[in-house]
Write a protein that holds these residues in place. Structure first.
Motif, PDB file in Angstrom:
ATOM      1  N   LEU A 143      -4.243   0.317   2.396  1.00 44.63           N
ATOM      2  CA  LEU A 143      -4.209   1.197   1.231  1.00 44.63           C
ATOM      3  C   LEU A 143      -2.926   2.006   1.191  1.00 44.63           C
ATOM      4  CD1 LEU A 143      -7.867   2.562   1.025  1.00 44.63           C
ATOM      5  CD2 LEU A 143      -6.879   0.490   0.044  1.00 44.63           C
ATOM      6  N   ARG A 144      -2.502   2.334  -0.022  1.00 49.90           N
ATOM      7  CA  ARG A 144      -1.312   3.148  -0.231  1.00 49.90           C
ATOM      8  C   ARG A 144      -1.610   4.601   0.121  1.00 49.90           C
ATOM      9  NH1 ARG A 144       2.297   0.796  -4.009  1.00 49.90           N
ATOM     10  NH2 ARG A 144       2.973   2.880  -4.545  1.00 49.90           N
ATOM     11  N   PRO A 145      -0.560   5.410   0.388  1.00 43.21           N
ATOM     12  CA  PRO A 145      -0.778   6.833   0.681  1.00 43.21           C
ATOM     13  C   PRO A 145      -1.546   7.560  -0.417  1.00 43.21           C
ATOM     14  CG  PRO A 145       1.443   6.203   1.303  1.00 43.21           C
ATOM     15  CD  PRO A 145       0.848   5.024   0.601  1.00 43.21           C
ATOM     16  N   THR A 146      -1.287   7.199  -1.685  1.00 41.45           N
ATOM     17  CA  THR A 146      -2.018   7.857  -2.775  1.00 41.45           C
ATOM     18  C   THR A 146      -3.508   7.523  -2.722  1.00 41.45           C
ATOM     19  OG1 THR A 146      -1.366   6.005  -4.198  1.00 41.45           O
ATOM     20  CG2 THR A 146      -0.052   8.021  -4.331  1.00 41.45           C
ATOM     21  N   SER A 147      -3.839   6.294  -2.305  1.00 41.46           N
ATOM     22  CA  SER A 147      -5.247   5.921  -2.172  1.00 41.46           C
ATOM     23  C   SER A 147      -5.885   6.639  -0.990  1.00 41.46           C
ATOM     24  CB  SER A 147      -5.374   4.406  -1.997  1.00 41.46           C
ATOM     25  OG  SER A 147      -4.863   3.719  -3.129  1.00 41.46           O
ATOM     26  N   ILE A 148      -5.120   6.827   0.081  1.00 42.93           N
ATOM     27  CA  ILE A 148      -5.624   7.581   1.231  1.00 42.93           C
ATOM     28  C   ILE A 148      -5.959   9.001   0.812  1.00 42.93           C
ATOM     29  CG2 ILE A 148      -5.094   8.431   3.538  1.00 42.93           C
ATOM     30  CD1 ILE A 148      -5.450   5.425   3.421  1.00 42.93           C
ATOM     31  N   GLU A 149      -5.102   9.616  -0.011  1.00 38.56           N
ATOM     32  CA  GLU A 149      -5.376  10.966  -0.502  1.00 38.56           C
ATOM     33  C   GLU A 149      -6.627  10.995  -1.360  1.00 38.56           C
ATOM     34  OE1 GLU A 149      -4.025  13.887   0.325  1.00 38.56           O
ATOM     35  OE2 GLU A 149      -3.017  12.656   1.831  1.00 38.56           O
ATOM     36  N   HIS A 150      -6.878   9.905  -2.071  1.00 40.86           N
ATOM     37  CA  HIS A 150      -8.105   9.804  -2.872  1.00 40.86           C
ATOM     38  C   HIS A 150      -9.331   9.899  -1.959  1.00 40.86           C
ATOM     39  CE1 HIS A 150     -10.806   8.326  -6.026  1.00 40.86           C
ATOM     40  NE2 HIS A 150     -11.269   7.440  -5.162  1.00 40.86           N
ATOM     41  N   TYR A 151      -9.281   9.223  -0.816  1.00 42.34           N
ATOM     42  CA  TYR A 151     -10.392   9.292   0.135  1.00 42.34           C
ATOM     43  C   TYR A 151     -10.513  10.692   0.729  1.00 42.34           C
ATOM     44  CZ  TYR A 151     -11.608   4.343   0.120  1.00 42.34           C
ATOM     45  OH  TYR A 151     -12.076   3.100  -0.234  1.00 42.34           O
ATOM     46  N   ARG A 152      -9.383  11.326   1.041  1.00 42.53           N
ATOM     47  CA  ARG A 152      -9.422  12.695   1.547  1.00 42.53           C
ATOM     48  C   ARG A 152     -10.073  13.632   0.528  1.00 42.53           C
ATOM     49  NH1 ARG A 152      -5.844  13.733   5.884  1.00 42.53           N
ATOM     50  NH2 ARG A 152      -4.405  12.015   6.314  1.00 42.53           N
ATOM     51  N   HIS A 153      -9.703  13.436  -0.730  1.00 40.53           N
ATOM     52  CA  HIS A 153     -10.186  14.301  -1.806  1.00 40.53           C
ATOM     53  C   HIS A 153     -11.707  14.264  -1.910  1.00 40.53           C
ATOM     54  CE1 HIS A 153     -10.424  16.219  -5.739  1.00 40.53           C
ATOM     55  NE2 HIS A 153     -11.121  15.191  -6.169  1.00 40.53           N
ATOM     56  N   HIS A 154     -12.295  13.091  -1.707  1.00 44.22           N
ATOM     57  CA  HIS A 154     -13.743  12.974  -1.871  1.00 44.22           C
ATOM     58  C   HIS A 154     -14.505  13.200  -0.575  1.00 44.22           C
ATOM     59  CE1 HIS A 154     -13.856  11.889  -6.066  1.00 44.22           C
ATOM     60  NE2 HIS A 154     -12.943  10.959  -5.880  1.00 44.22           N
TER      61      HIS A 154
END
Length: 383
Positions: A143-154
């Motif tokens: 996954l891209r860093p932006t997708s990783i942040e998506h997981y962190r966010h949720h």
């Protein structure tokens, strides 16, 4: 650097007599580099001096001791300076006058200090409690860093929820807990965000079961909320609306020149907000009249002919709107700190001009213009 802003030697001596003088001067240098106006230095340095004295009186001897004194200092400052503030909003403004410079300086000089910035989940959710989940997302799923942040966010709110109900170990996660968390999330998230959160939870629960951190695979207990793909159609606008939106831009200002160039790029090439935010000065080939778009969704780059309309808008922005800086990103903030615009900022500018032009569309943002480019053929006189 202090001599650049303060004329009287006595003032400079008073600043340098503070035990925070080195950090304050480092902060002033950062303000100048980021393009802050001199009035910000004049208003913020006295607050930092008072904060240094306040913390020293309460036993602070190292810069690492300062974060624990921020809230108390802000509270005392607010009590002293908000006597004439009659509303909650006014008192919050007084508090932010003290909090912002203090936390800004501490983020600069104290490692890992976050403060009350927008990044809510500064640390990794479930760190040490769920194995190497985020490494799994990066190494195995790619996954891209932006997708990783998506997981962190949720996952951040999920971890906070578990802590709040006293569920300290992931082995105690159960279907009732998952159901209660999803119901609570639905009370403040839209349908698509609830769907995204459920998807993240399902991936997380499958990983926990794979790593034998939980006995059963509970991903099936999290039902995906139903969203209908075409429920928001049409999201595109007509070319008459495009002209109205572009006419709403005040191109006499630096921000207007920048925003006009952004809008023209989005509607001409159908780019995503993330792709526009990633553009750099090196992506414009003036000699060959080509535009290279990096950071595409599939990880590759694409070249486009540089149209005369886009080229003119970009040239006007570069010559008369872009701040003088060594930053290579194309689109920058006008106000300090003059960093690159983010994907959300790009989308926000589109929504702003759509609303300003009186154009109503579901989920206004950069994808509105992308849909317009794809679905509607542009007439010759579109711009």
């Amino acid at each position: 650097m202090l001599e650049r802003y303060f004329i009287r030697p006595a003032t400079i001596d008073r600043i340098r007599a503070s035990w925070l003088s080195g950090f304050i001067e480092q902060y002033v240098t950062w303000l100048a580099h980021e393009g802050y106006a001199a009035r910000n230095v004049f208003s913020r340095v006295p607050i930092l001096l008072q904060f240094g004295d306040f913390a020293r009186e309460r036993g602070a001897t190292r810069v690492e001791d300062l974060p624990s004194h921020v809230n108390t200092f802000v509270q005392r400052w607010t009590e002293k300076h908000s006597t004439r503030s009659t509303t909650t909003a006014a008192r919050k403004k007084v508090a932010s006058t003290a909090r912002n410079p203090v936390e800004q300086m501490l983020r600069l000089v104290v490692p890992d200090f976050c403060g009350r910035r927008r990044a809510r989940w500064a640390r990794t959710p479930f760190d040490g409690r769920a194995g190497q989940f985020f490494n799994y997302l990066t190494d195995e799923r790619g996954l891209r860093p932006t997708s990783i942040e998506h997981y962190r966010h949720h996952l951040g709110p999920f971890e906070a929820y578990l802590d709040r109900i006293g569920c300290a170990d992931v082995t105690a996660i159960s279907p009732p807990i998952l159901g209660a968390f999803v119901v609570e999330s639905a009370s403040y998230l839209c349908a698509t965000s609830v769907r995204d959160r459920c998807g993240v939870l399902r991936v997380f629960l499958r990983y926990l079961h794979r790593e034998r951190l939980i006995a059963k695979d509970l991903s099936g207990c999290v039902e995906m909320s139903r969203t209908y793909r075409l429920s928001g159609v049409p999201r595109s606008i007509s070319w008459d609306d495009v002209r109205r939106m572009l006419d709403a831009v005040d191109r006499r200002t630096p921000a207007g020149r920048r925003d006009y160039a952004i809008l023209i790029l989005l509607v001409t090439y159908g780019l995503r907000g993330r792709e526009v935010a990633a553009l750099t000065l090196d992506d414009i080939d003036w000699k060959r009249e080509r535009l290279r778009v990096p950071e595409r969704k599939a990880g590759h780059s694409t070249g486009y002919p540089l149209s005369s309309t886009v080229g003119t808008a970009l040239l006007d922005y570069l010559q008369h709107g872009r701040p003088k800086t060594t930053e290579r990103r194309l689109f920058l903030r006008v106000l300090a700190p003059q960093g690159p615009l983010t994907q959300s900022a790009i989308s926000g500018r589109v929504a702003y001009y759509l609303h300003r032009a009186g154009i109503h569309v579901p989920r206004a943002g950069s994808h509105t213009l992308r849909h317009t480019c794809v679905q509607v053929a542009a007439p010759q006189s579109a711009f």
